[in-house]
Design a protein around this motif. Structure first.
Motif, short mmCIF file in Angstrom:
data_model
loop_
_atom_site.label_atom_id
_atom_site.label_comp_id
_atom_site.label_asym_id
_atom_site.label_seq_id
_atom_site.Cartn_x
_atom_site.Cartn_y
_atom_site.Cartn_z
N ARG A 56 40.17 75.31 -0.73
CA ARG A 56 41.47 74.74 -1.09
C ARG A 56 41.47 73.22 -1.13
O ARG A 56 42.40 72.61 -1.64
CB ARG A 56 42.54 75.24 -0.13
N GLN A 57 40.42 72.61 -0.60
CA GLN A 57 40.27 71.16 -0.72
C GLN A 57 39.34 70.78 -1.88
O GLN A 57 39.07 69.61 -2.09
CB GLN A 57 39.72 70.56 0.57
N GLY A 58 38.85 71.80 -2.59
CA GLY A 58 37.93 71.53 -3.68
C GLY A 58 36.51 71.28 -3.24
O GLY A 58 35.71 70.71 -4.00
N CYS A 59 36.15 71.70 -2.04
CA CYS A 59 34.81 71.48 -1.50
C CYS A 59 33.98 72.76 -1.60
O CYS A 59 34.51 73.87 -1.53
CB CYS A 59 34.88 71.04 -0.04
N ILE A 60 32.66 72.59 -1.73
CA ILE A 60 31.76 73.73 -1.77
C ILE A 60 30.95 73.80 -0.47
O ILE A 60 30.84 72.81 0.25
CB ILE A 60 30.79 73.66 -2.98
N ASP A 61 30.38 74.98 -0.21
CA ASP A 61 29.47 75.18 0.92
C ASP A 61 28.06 75.18 0.36
O ASP A 61 27.68 76.06 -0.42
CB ASP A 61 29.80 76.52 1.59
N TYR A 62 27.25 74.18 0.74
CA TYR A 62 25.91 74.04 0.15
C TYR A 62 24.98 75.19 0.55
O TYR A 62 23.98 75.43 -0.13
CB TYR A 62 25.32 72.68 0.55
N ASP A 63 25.30 75.91 1.61
CA ASP A 63 24.51 77.09 1.97
C ASP A 63 24.62 78.18 0.91
O ASP A 63 23.77 79.07 0.84
CB ASP A 63 24.96 77.64 3.32
N ASP A 64 25.67 78.12 0.09
CA ASP A 64 25.85 79.12 -0.96
C ASP A 64 24.74 79.03 -2.03
O ASP A 64 24.48 80.01 -2.73
CB ASP A 64 27.22 78.98 -1.63
N PHE A 65 24.13 77.87 -2.19
CA PHE A 65 22.99 77.79 -3.11
C PHE A 65 21.89 78.76 -2.69
O PHE A 65 21.34 79.49 -3.52
CB PHE A 65 22.43 76.36 -3.15
N ARG A 66 21.61 78.78 -1.41
CA ARG A 66 20.58 79.68 -0.90
C ARG A 66 21.02 81.14 -1.01
O ARG A 66 20.23 82.03 -1.37
CB ARG A 66 20.25 79.33 0.55
N ARG A 67 22.30 81.38 -0.74
CA ARG A 67 22.82 82.75 -0.79
C ARG A 67 22.77 83.32 -2.21
O ARG A 67 22.52 84.52 -2.39
CB ARG A 67 24.27 82.76 -0.28
N LEU A 68 23.00 82.48 -3.21
CA LEU A 68 23.05 82.94 -4.60
C LEU A 68 21.71 82.86 -5.32
O LEU A 68 21.61 83.29 -6.47
CB LEU A 68 24.10 82.12 -5.36
N LEU A 69 20.71 82.30 -4.67
CA LEU A 69 19.39 82.16 -5.30
C LEU A 69 18.78 83.52 -5.62
O LEU A 69 18.87 84.45 -4.82
CB LEU A 69 18.48 81.38 -4.36
N ARG A 70 18.17 83.61 -6.79
CA ARG A 70 17.48 84.83 -7.21
C ARG A 70 16.04 84.49 -7.61
O ARG A 70 15.71 83.32 -7.83
CB ARG A 70 18.17 85.47 -8.41
N PRO A 71 15.19 85.51 -7.74
CA PRO A 71 13.83 85.23 -8.20
C PRO A 71 13.76 84.60 -9.58
O PRO A 71 12.83 83.85 -9.89
CB PRO A 71 13.17 86.62 -8.20
N ASN A 72 14.75 84.89 -10.45
CA ASN A 72 14.73 84.36 -11.81
C ASN A 72 15.63 83.13 -11.99
O ASN A 72 15.90 82.72 -13.12
CB ASN A 72 15.13 85.43 -12.82
N THR A 73 16.09 82.57 -10.86
CA THR A 73 16.91 81.36 -10.97
C THR A 73 16.07 80.23 -11.56
O THR A 73 14.98 79.93 -11.06
CB THR A 73 17.49 80.93 -9.61
N ARG A 74 16.58 79.63 -12.61
CA ARG A 74 15.83 78.61 -13.36
C ARG A 74 16.34 77.20 -13.09
O ARG A 74 15.57 76.24 -13.14
CB ARG A 74 15.95 78.93 -14.86
#
Length: 374
Positions: free
Chosen positions: A118-136
């Protein structure tokens, strides 16, 4: 008119910018198309501007600075030319449509977006959570055009390098006012526009490309060299610069870059931030006013707000008509961020401060918001 819409375009420019454009229109030929003096003069101005931008943005070589009409075209070139079917790309809810729509248009490419709170901020740990083997790769903004929040590009860059990902950064709101160093930050492509904090003419922009990064041409055509080659020449910058460049605008951009260098980017940033902070402190205590974004961290000179449940367009129109203050209402080409903030229906009124704004204008804007709220 008190102009507080600098996040859209800086209306007031240094006088040297217009002077450079007029001079170029009277003296410059077509860069790369002939060998007479006027054409060579154009080539020299354009190459010098590449050098200026390479220094400003930490690009390894002037030849890897490519000119476009704006950052939207630059982002289309980068996104369309780097990713292919089967790839997976990470982005964020903070993005402008100049990132979102090129990503949506990619066929056979999956995209995941880091959610914003709600403040427009992201959680940088989500990069790791969403990473896949085919992430380019990762495509993200440096600063939100709606909230003014900055993303931590160094942290994102380290993550990208750790996992062998490409990092494309939209610096539309930050180039010219915040330090950007491609190599130090781990950026593979940085896209910029000339008409905002770079204080240059509209119709100018581009992208800087790190060594070893190859982008498929977005368009092909005349280059003035290698005429008998059926494909677009492979060398940068010609690879991505089919057709005549906006040499007149680039001359103006060069003058703007000289101006920024003379004044000092830190000096510009400190003044803009001081005006923004003063405005935020003045309006955030007004009953009925809701301000969006994180004001506890470094940020761009943007304050987005609403007054009770009034439509943002009505508020912005009242500010313009009754108080002579120019702002930007509505959705700001940032649909995912408005959904995150809960302002999808109402939009928001954006006040964005620039180098040529004054303390008196800031005080007048505070008073106008207070009057409208009352």
């Amino acid at each position: 008119m008190i102009y507080l819409d600098n996040a859209a375009t800086t209306l007031k420019k240094p006088p040297c910018v217009a002077e450079a454009v007029v001079r170029a229109m009277a003296t410059m030929g077509n860069s790369g198309r002939s060998a007479h003096q006027e054409a060579l003069d154009a080539s020299r101005v354009i190459y010098r501007t590449r050098e200026q931008l390479a220094r400003l943005l930490g690009c390894s070589a002037a030849e890897r600075v490519v000119f476009t009409c704006n950052s939207t075209e630059a982002l289309n070139i980068a996104i369309g030319g780097l990713f292919a079917p089967g790839d997976h790309v990470l982005s964020t809810d903070c993005e402008h449509n100049s990132v979102l729509r090129p990503l949506y248009r990619l066929e056979g490419v999956e995209v995941d977006f880091l959610p914003a709170d709600r403040q427009g901020c992201i959680d940088y740990d989500d990069f790791r959570r969403l990473l896949r083997p085919n992430t380019r790769g990762i495509v993200c903004t440096h600063g939100s055009n709606l909230t003014g929040n900055l993303l931590d590009i160094r942290t994102i860059g380290r993550f990208a390098k750790e996992h062998g990902l490409l990092l494309v950064v939209d610096a539309s709101q930050t180039a010219g006012v915040f330090d950007i160093d491609m190599e130090a930050m781990g950026i593979d492509v940085v896209c910029f526009t000339g008409h905002k904090s770079l204080l240059g003419p509209q119709g100018t922009g581009g992208l800087c490309i790190a060594p070893g990064v190859d982008i498929r041409p977005f368009k092909v055509g005349g280059t003035g060299v290698q005429t008998y080659l059926p494909q677009q020449p492979p060398q940068y910058p010609t690879r991505l610069e089919a057709g005549t460049l906006n040499g007149h605008g680039i001359a103006g951009l060069s003058a703007a870059l000289d101006y920024i260098r003379a004044v000092g980017m830190e000096t510009i940033r400190e003044k803009e931030e001081a005006l923004m902070r003063r405005f935020y402190e003045g309006v955030s205590v007004i009953p009925g006013v809701t301000v969006y974004g994180d004001f506890t961290a470094p940020r761009t000179a943007v304050v987005a707000l609403n007054i009770r449940d009034y439509d943002s367009g009505e508020v912005s129109d009242a500010l313009a008509q009754d108080y002579g203050i120019a702002t930007r209402p509505g959705a700001h080409c940032a649909p995912r961020m408005h959904r995150a903030l809960g302002t999808e229906r109402q939009g928001a009124v954006r006040f964005s401060f620039g180098w040529f704004n004054t303390e008196e204008e800031t005080q007048a804007a505070i008073a106008a918001v207070r009057s409208v709220a009352e």
